[in-house]
Scaffold this active site. Sequence first.
Site, mmCIF file in Angstrom:
data_model
loop_
_atom_site.group_PDB
_atom_site.id
_atom_site.type_symbol
_atom_site.label_atom_id
_atom_site.label_comp_id
_atom_site.label_asym_id
_atom_site.label_seq_id
_atom_site.Cartn_x
_atom_site.Cartn_y
_atom_site.Cartn_z
ATOM 1 N N HIS A 51 68.864 17.975 8.402
ATOM 2 C CA HIS A 51 69.015 19.022 8.323
ATOM 3 C C HIS A 51 67.678 20.217 7.838
ATOM 4 O O HIS A 51 66.912 19.465 7.530
ATOM 5 C CB HIS A 51 70.251 18.511 7.065
ATOM 6 C CG HIS A 51 71.192 17.928 7.107
ATOM 7 N ND1 HIS A 51 71.083 16.285 6.528
ATOM 8 C CD2 HIS A 51 72.226 18.154 7.103
ATOM 9 C CE1 HIS A 51 72.814 15.900 6.350
ATOM 10 N NE2 HIS A 51 73.454 16.927 6.880
ATOM 11 N N HIS A 53 66.459 21.934 4.316
ATOM 12 C CA HIS A 53 66.501 21.599 3.387
ATOM 13 C C HIS A 53 66.101 22.684 2.768
ATOM 14 O O HIS A 53 65.108 23.032 3.333
ATOM 15 C CB HIS A 53 66.336 20.060 2.527
ATOM 16 C CG HIS A 53 67.069 19.088 3.067
ATOM 17 N ND1 HIS A 53 67.557 18.510 1.872
ATOM 18 C CD2 HIS A 53 67.301 18.213 3.713
ATOM 19 C CE1 HIS A 53 68.716 17.452 2.056
ATOM 20 N NE2 HIS A 53 68.556 17.644 3.471
ATOM 21 N N HIS A 69 70.702 20.876 1.009
ATOM 22 C CA HIS A 69 70.871 21.663 2.310
ATOM 23 C C HIS A 69 70.425 22.902 2.155
ATOM 24 O O HIS A 69 70.900 24.400 1.206
ATOM 25 C CB HIS A 69 71.614 21.105 3.260
ATOM 26 C CG HIS A 69 72.539 19.659 3.314
ATOM 27 N ND1 HIS A 69 73.518 20.226 3.950
ATOM 28 C CD2 HIS A 69 72.017 19.238 2.855
ATOM 29 C CE1 HIS A 69 74.210 18.216 4.109
ATOM 30 N NE2 HIS A 69 72.429 18.336 3.390
ATOM 31 N N HIS A 77 79.648 22.431 3.435
ATOM 32 C CA HIS A 77 79.404 21.982 4.332
ATOM 33 C C HIS A 77 79.940 21.281 5.642
ATOM 34 O O HIS A 77 81.696 21.381 5.620
ATOM 35 C CB HIS A 77 78.807 20.424 3.490
ATOM 36 C CG HIS A 77 78.175 19.863 4.159
ATOM 37 N ND1 HIS A 77 76.776 19.820 5.423
ATOM 38 C CD2 HIS A 77 78.753 19.019 5.086
ATOM 39 C CE1 HIS A 77 76.346 18.399 5.821
ATOM 40 N NE2 HIS A 77 77.471 17.858 5.666
ATOM 41 N N HIS A 85 76.495 25.274 6.142
ATOM 42 C CA HIS A 85 75.388 25.841 5.456
ATOM 43 C C HIS A 85 74.877 25.639 7.039
ATOM 44 O O HIS A 85 73.805 25.572 8.311
ATOM 45 C CB HIS A 85 74.526 24.455 5.016
ATOM 46 C CG HIS A 85 75.109 24.211 3.726
ATOM 47 N ND1 HIS A 85 74.984 22.662 3.450
ATOM 48 C CD2 HIS A 85 76.360 24.387 3.102
ATOM 49 C CE1 HIS A 85 75.690 22.503 2.275
ATOM 50 N NE2 HIS A 85 76.512 23.121 2.166
ATOM 51 N N ASP A 88 72.758 22.852 8.172
ATOM 52 C CA ASP A 88 73.487 21.812 8.604
ATOM 53 C C ASP A 88 72.684 21.058 10.021
ATOM 54 O O ASP A 88 73.196 22.371 11.267
ATOM 55 C CB ASP A 88 75.207 21.753 8.682
ATOM 56 C CG ASP A 88 75.622 21.841 7.287
ATOM 57 O OD1 ASP A 88 74.951 21.029 6.574
ATOM 58 O OD2 ASP A 88 76.426 22.145 7.031
ATOM 59 N N HIS A 126 68.208 11.212 7.834
ATOM 60 C CA HIS A 126 68.834 10.739 6.570
ATOM 61 C C HIS A 126 69.204 9.349 7.242
ATOM 62 O O HIS A 126 69.641 9.212 8.056
ATOM 63 C CB HIS A 126 70.252 11.580 5.966
ATOM 64 C CG HIS A 126 69.946 12.468 5.274
ATOM 65 N ND1 HIS A 126 70.048 12.190 4.031
ATOM 66 C CD2 HIS A 126 70.014 13.680 5.688
ATOM 67 C CE1 HIS A 126 69.586 14.112 3.084
ATOM 68 N NE2 HIS A 126 69.289 14.204 4.430
ATOM 69 N N ARG A 143 67.538 10.303 1.859
ATOM 70 C CA ARG A 143 66.132 10.255 2.748
ATOM 71 C C ARG A 143 65.551 9.808 3.708
ATOM 72 O O ARG A 143 64.995 9.368 2.509
ATOM 73 C CB ARG A 143 65.830 11.781 1.891
ATOM 74 C CG ARG A 143 66.975 12.317 1.535
ATOM 75 C CD ARG A 143 66.686 13.480 0.376
ATOM 76 N NE ARG A 143 67.690 14.359 -0.462
ATOM 77 C CZ ARG A 143 67.728 15.941 -0.645
ATOM 78 N NH1 ARG A 143 66.782 16.499 -1.055
ATOM 79 N NH2 ARG A 143 68.447 16.223 -1.191
#
Length: 152
Positions: A51, A53, A69, A77, A85, A88, A126, A143
């Site tokens: 993602h 962020h 995000h 999401h 998002h 995403d 992630h 993360r």
Amino acid sequence: MMNMPMAMATLSPTQGQNARGMVGFHDMGGGQVMVHARLTGLAPNAEHGFHVHEKGDCSAPDASSAGGHFNPSGQPHGPQDAAHHMGDMPNLRTDANGNADVRIMLQGVSVGSGAGDIVGRAVVVHAQPDDYRSQPAGNSGARIACGVIARR
């Protein structure tokens, strides 16, 4: 050919992790950005959430400093083919050695201008795959790598 804006992020592992790599962002115009990610040190034969962020800050040992995000339009999401998002992205898929080399096209974002500008934000990988359902972030776990997106 026009010289389209480009940005890069160098991803470093979070505390206790080994994931690292480079992610390039090539603005193709019309709200489309081509993303090319090359990463190593991931779990073999696995999927990892991936993602953009909201904050360009990877200083916390767990990258929590990158915030949530990137979501300037206030969407839920989700996957690329539904409301989602702006940050995403599809999961990264690794090979038997824990490496990923993927190219994806993002819609609605840009490099260096507008509400969808990703420059100065962070890219996060992630530990687990994104389920594209759980709110607000897809239940993709810790993360494991983070890098700040900088204009090139």
